[in-house]
Design an enzyme around this catalytic site. Structure first.
Site, PDB file in Angstrom:
ATOM      1  CG  ASP A  18      21.990  67.323  76.212  1.00  0.00           C
ATOM      2  OD1 ASP A  18      21.018  66.558  76.178  1.00  0.00           O
ATOM      3  OD2 ASP A  18      21.980  68.429  76.789  1.00  0.00           O
ATOM      4  N   GLY A  20      26.113  62.254  74.231  1.00  0.00           N
ATOM      5  CA  GLY A  20      26.080  61.155  73.272  1.00  0.00           C
ATOM      6  C   GLY A  20      26.146  59.793  73.935  1.00  0.00           C
ATOM      7  CE  LYS A  21      24.244  60.536  79.643  1.00  0.00           C
ATOM      8  NZ  LYS A  21      24.300  61.922  79.165  1.00  0.00           N
ATOM      9  CE  LYS A  23      28.567  56.152  67.694  1.00  0.00           C
ATOM     10  NZ  LYS A  23      29.373  56.908  66.721  1.00  0.00           N
ATOM     11  N   GLY A  45      17.121  62.188  77.638  1.00  0.00           N
ATOM     12  CA  GLY A  45      16.827  61.798  76.268  1.00  0.00           C
ATOM     13  C   GLY A  45      18.057  61.274  75.579  1.00  0.00           C
ATOM     14  CG  HIS A  46      20.184  58.402  76.343  1.00  0.00           C
ATOM     15  ND1 HIS A  46      20.362  57.397  77.272  1.00  0.00           N
ATOM     16  CD2 HIS A  46      20.677  59.521  76.925  1.00  0.00           C
ATOM     17  CE1 HIS A  46      20.945  57.895  78.363  1.00  0.00           C
ATOM     18  NE2 HIS A  46      21.139  59.176  78.163  1.00  0.00           N
ATOM     19  CD  GLN A 232      19.137  63.688  83.935  1.00  0.00           C
ATOM     20  OE1 GLN A 232      19.396  62.861  84.779  1.00  0.00           O
ATOM     21  NE2 GLN A 232      18.000  63.679  83.292  1.00  0.00           N
ATOM     22  NE  ARG A 315      15.004  73.180  77.953  1.00  0.00           N
ATOM     23  CZ  ARG A 315      15.232  73.155  79.270  1.00  0.00           C
ATOM     24  NH1 ARG A 315      15.030  74.240  79.989  1.00  0.00           N
ATOM     25  NH2 ARG A 315      15.660  72.057  79.863  1.00  0.00           N
ATOM     26  CB  THR A 426      33.943  59.809  63.519  1.00  0.00           C
ATOM     27  OG1 THR A 426      33.560  58.487  63.114  1.00  0.00           O
ATOM     28  CG2 THR A 426      35.313  59.770  64.190  1.00  0.00           C
TER      29      THR A 426
END
Length: 442
Positions: A18, A20-21, A23, A45-46, A232, A315, A426
């Site tokens: 999680d 931010g891969k 983007k 999930g991306h 992951q 979650r 940012t």
């Protein structure tokens, strides 16, 4: 490197996922001709935000949002074909052309209904017995990898041969239904329903099936730049993470080679993605975890401003201070070339920040995350206090325009971890990115 050969970049998460891969993969794809997913399943999930429009992807590489870019699902991925086709349909509805640009490895193990039943049944049994759940997504990922390692996996290529598929399916159901019924007290999985569903979706999948290893090597020799997208994060790696509270695959950069069928010499730059703070979904130790549920606390600020909900599961993510000792472990096992710090803007407004530089473990001071959940659970973080900032960093694209204290925070992260900061994000938007060094550059 051969002058005609392309340059290849691996993007990996350095925390518990999680980071931010998605983007960054989408953003870097501007310099790539192919994007490769090399491990995990639809438990990943991306989220991409492009011109204010949010898109969530679970199996298809994030590069699909760039017209003309080829996307590959490598052999290291365990594949739920219904979920893949559902994702394709959603993208097509949004006007994204997918099928001519997507290649799926014929060696991908399939996730079938009995894998999901086993996953859900095991977690339910743990809960009933009062033991700690792993915190899986319940999507069959772990059981599918188990079948792969046990050499009984049904793979994508088996869909080409209905009789072979049926034989393997009968053998697997004979084994797994025994466990489901007699050990977990669950319902058995039906052969006919499973077989008929698989044969129905095979027609839609097979035109996209390819020898991904061969295509990647040929593309690279022809000068294409390739981007390898991990799912992951490093601390969820089955070997190097907070075992046993981990995922079922290798999330580290080295698996980009094994999970897609290229040689390690083709991996030229490793970009580690890390949040400006830490989050974790599910169970397991988390040394710098804060109270993230009480309004007015730094943890609550991170949770709410950062919208910390899992893309795949919904979650809430646990939140805590940045852990540089954890990142040292990630740098070690991935061989990081540079860092991308994401969600810097989430820290806007916090008066002071705490940076974990090491731990006290059983009376000893250590500066790198130990291996194994039991040891990590006993770690007491050692913090360095760093001033925060009140100015907004949202949308800043020039390092010099960041608040001086924000720049010092980034510099301190690089100093403590020993890895240079090459990119800063940012906001979730594709264009809100500060580039200090281009991973596709020399």
């Amino acid at each position: 490197m051969n002058k005609t050969q392309g340059r290849n970049v691996v993007v990996v998460g350095t925390q518990w996922g999680d980071e931010g891969k998605g983007k960054l993969v989408d953003w870097l794809t501007e310099s790539a001709q192919g994007v490769v997913r090399f491990q995990g399943g639809h438990n990943a999930g991306h989220t991409l935000v492009i011109n204010g429009v949010k898109t969530a992807l679970h199996l298809i590489p994030s590069g699909i949002m760039r017209a003309g870019v080829k996307c590959y699902i490598g052999n290291g991925v365990v594949l739920s074909v219904p979920k893949l086709l559902e994702e394709i349909a959603g993208l097509e509805k949004a006007g994204v052309e997918v099928r001519s640009r997507l290649r799926v490895s014929e060696a991908c193990p399939l996730i079938l209904p009995y894998h999901v039943a086993l996953d859900v049944g095991r977690e339910a049994a743990k809960e009933k017995a009062g033991t700690a759940k792993i915190g899986t997504t319940g999507r069959g990922i772990g059981p599918a990898y188990e079948d792969k390692v046990a050499r009984r996996a049904i793979r994508v290529q088996d869909l080409k041969y209905p009789e072979r598929f049926a034989t393997k399916l009968r053998e697997n159901l004979a084994l797994h239904n025994q466990v489901l019924v007699n050990f977990l007290g669950a319902e058995p999985v039906d052969f006919d329903a499973t077989y008929n569903e698989a044969m129905a979706y095979a027609k839609a999948l097979l035109p996209m099936v390819a020898d991904v290893s061969r295509e990647l090597n040929e593309a690279n020799k022809a000068g294409a730049n390739l981007l390898f997208e991990g799912a992951q994060g490093t601390l969820l790696d089955v070997d190097h993470g907070t075992y046993p509270f981990v995922t079922s695959s290798n999330c580290v950069a080295g698996n980009a080679a094994a999970g897609s069928g290229v040689g390690p010499g083709m991996l030229h730059y490793i970009l580690g993605i890390t949040k400006a703070y830490c989050t974790r979904v599910g169970g397991g130790p988390f040394p710098t975890e804060l109270d993230w549920e009480t309004p007015g606390t730094p943890g609550y600020h991170m949770s709410t401003v950062g919208a910390e909900k899992g893309v795949t599961t919904g979650r809430s993510r646990r939140c805590g201070w940045f852990d540089a000792a954890l990142l040292k472990r990630s740098a070690q096992v991935n061989g990081l070339s540079g860092l991308c710090i994401t969600k810097l803007d989430v820290l806007d407004g916090l008066k002071e920040l705490m940076l974990c530089t090491g731990y006290e473990l059983d009376g000893e001071i250590i500066d790198i995350l130990p291996m194994g959940a039991d040891e990590i659970a006993r770690c007491k973080p050692i913090y360095e206090v760093i001033p925060g900032w009140t100015e907004t960093t949202v949308g800043v694209t020039d390092m010099d325009k960041l608040p001086a204290t924000a720049r010092r925070y980034l510099e301190r992260i690089a100093q403590v971890t020993g890895v240079p900061v090459h990119v800063v994000s940012t906001s979730p938007d594709r264009d809100h990115t500060i580039l200090l060094h281009n991973p596709f550059g020399a």
